[in-house]
Design a protein around this motif. Structure first.
Motif, PDB file in Angstrom:
ATOM      1  N   MET A   1     -18.612   4.384 -24.470  1.00  0.00           N
ATOM      2  CA  MET A   1     -17.424   4.159 -25.254  1.00  0.00           C
ATOM      3  C   MET A   1     -17.401   2.704 -25.704  1.00  0.00           C
ATOM      4  O   MET A   1     -17.885   1.823 -25.013  1.00  0.00           O
ATOM      5  CB  MET A   1     -16.193   4.486 -24.422  1.00  0.00           C
ATOM      6  N   LYS A   2     -16.800   2.467 -26.878  1.00  0.00           N
ATOM      7  CA  LYS A   2     -16.651   1.111 -27.396  1.00  0.00           C
ATOM      8  C   LYS A   2     -15.184   0.782 -27.565  1.00  0.00           C
ATOM      9  O   LYS A   2     -14.388   1.650 -27.911  1.00  0.00           O
ATOM     10  CB  LYS A   2     -17.362   0.962 -28.741  1.00  0.00           C
ATOM     11  N   LYS A   3     -14.874  -0.474 -27.325  1.00  0.00           N
ATOM     12  CA  LYS A   3     -13.495  -0.932 -27.454  1.00  0.00           C
ATOM     13  C   LYS A   3     -13.530  -2.363 -27.972  1.00  0.00           C
ATOM     14  O   LYS A   3     -14.231  -3.211 -27.410  1.00  0.00           O
ATOM     15  CB  LYS A   3     -12.836  -0.884 -26.074  1.00  0.00           C
ATOM     16  N   ARG A   4     -12.822  -2.628 -29.068  1.00  0.00           N
ATOM     17  CA  ARG A   4     -12.742  -3.985 -29.609  1.00  0.00           C
ATOM     18  C   ARG A   4     -11.477  -4.640 -29.094  1.00  0.00           C
ATOM     19  O   ARG A   4     -10.387  -4.083 -29.225  1.00  0.00           O
ATOM     20  CB  ARG A   4     -12.741  -3.958 -31.128  1.00  0.00           C
ATOM     21  N   VAL A   5     -11.627  -5.813 -28.490  1.00  0.00           N
ATOM     22  CA  VAL A   5     -10.488  -6.518 -27.908  1.00  0.00           C
ATOM     23  C   VAL A   5     -10.522  -7.990 -28.289  1.00  0.00           C
ATOM     24  O   VAL A   5     -11.576  -8.539 -28.614  1.00  0.00           O
ATOM     25  CB  VAL A   5     -10.447  -6.390 -26.363  1.00  0.00           C
TER      26      VAL A   5
END
Length: 134
Positions: A1-5
Motif C-alpha cells: 500500500m502507498k500513502k502520501r503524507v
C-alpha cells in the motif's frame, strides 16, 4: 500500500533519522517528494510511504510519538486553462515531465498520473495559472 503524507518536524526532532528508521524498524520505504529541512528550524517533508498497511500504521504511530506531525498530503496540481498562455516555462522545472508542450499544437499538456506535487511549477508560472487544490 502507498500513502502520501506531510511530516512537520519540531526544531528538536530535526536530527531524528526518520527515513532510516522507517526502513529498518518498520520495513516501510519512504520516497521523498519534497523536503524543506534546516538545523534549528521547523522542517517539512512530503513523502510517499510504501509498505504493508499494518507496518505503515505502526510507522505513523512511531513518528507521532517522536512529536512529528503527520498529515495526509492530498493536494493536487490544477491548471486554470483560462489563465494559461501555454508558454511552457513550467515544463522546464517539472522533474517527472508531467507538464509538457504538445509538439503539434504547442499547448500545455498535463499528465496527472506522473505528477508528484513537488510544486516547482507554481512559482514558475508567470500568469499564476498553476496552483494546488486540496
Amino acid at each position: 500500500m502507498k500513502k502520501r503524507v506531510t511530516l512537520t518536524f519540531p526544531r528538536r526532532a530535526i536530527q531524528v533519522p526518520v527515513t532510516y528508521r522507517l526502513a529498518k524498524d518498520f520495513n516501510v520505504a519512504a520516497n521523498i517528494i519534497r523536503a524543506q529541512v534546516a538545523p534549528n528550524q521547523v522542517g517539512t517533508l512530503v513523502v510517499e510511504l510504501s509498505g504493508d498497511i499494518d507496518q505503515l500504521d505502526a510507522a505513523v504511530d512511531w513518528m507521532r510519538s517522536q512529536n512529528i506531525n503527520v498529515s495526509s498530503a492530498m493536494a493536487e496540481i490544477t491548471i486554470d486553462r483560462e489563465l494559461c498562455v501555454d508558454c511552457g516555462l513550467c515544463t522546464g522545472v517539472c522533474p517527472t515531465e508531467a507538464l509538457t508542450l504538445n509538439s503539434a499544437t504547442f499547448e500545455l499538456a498535463f499528465t496527472r498520473s506522473r505528477c508528484i506535487v513537488c510544486e516547482q511549477c507554481i512559482p514558475t508560472c508567470p500568469t499564476q495559472a498553476i496552483s494546488t487544490n486540496l
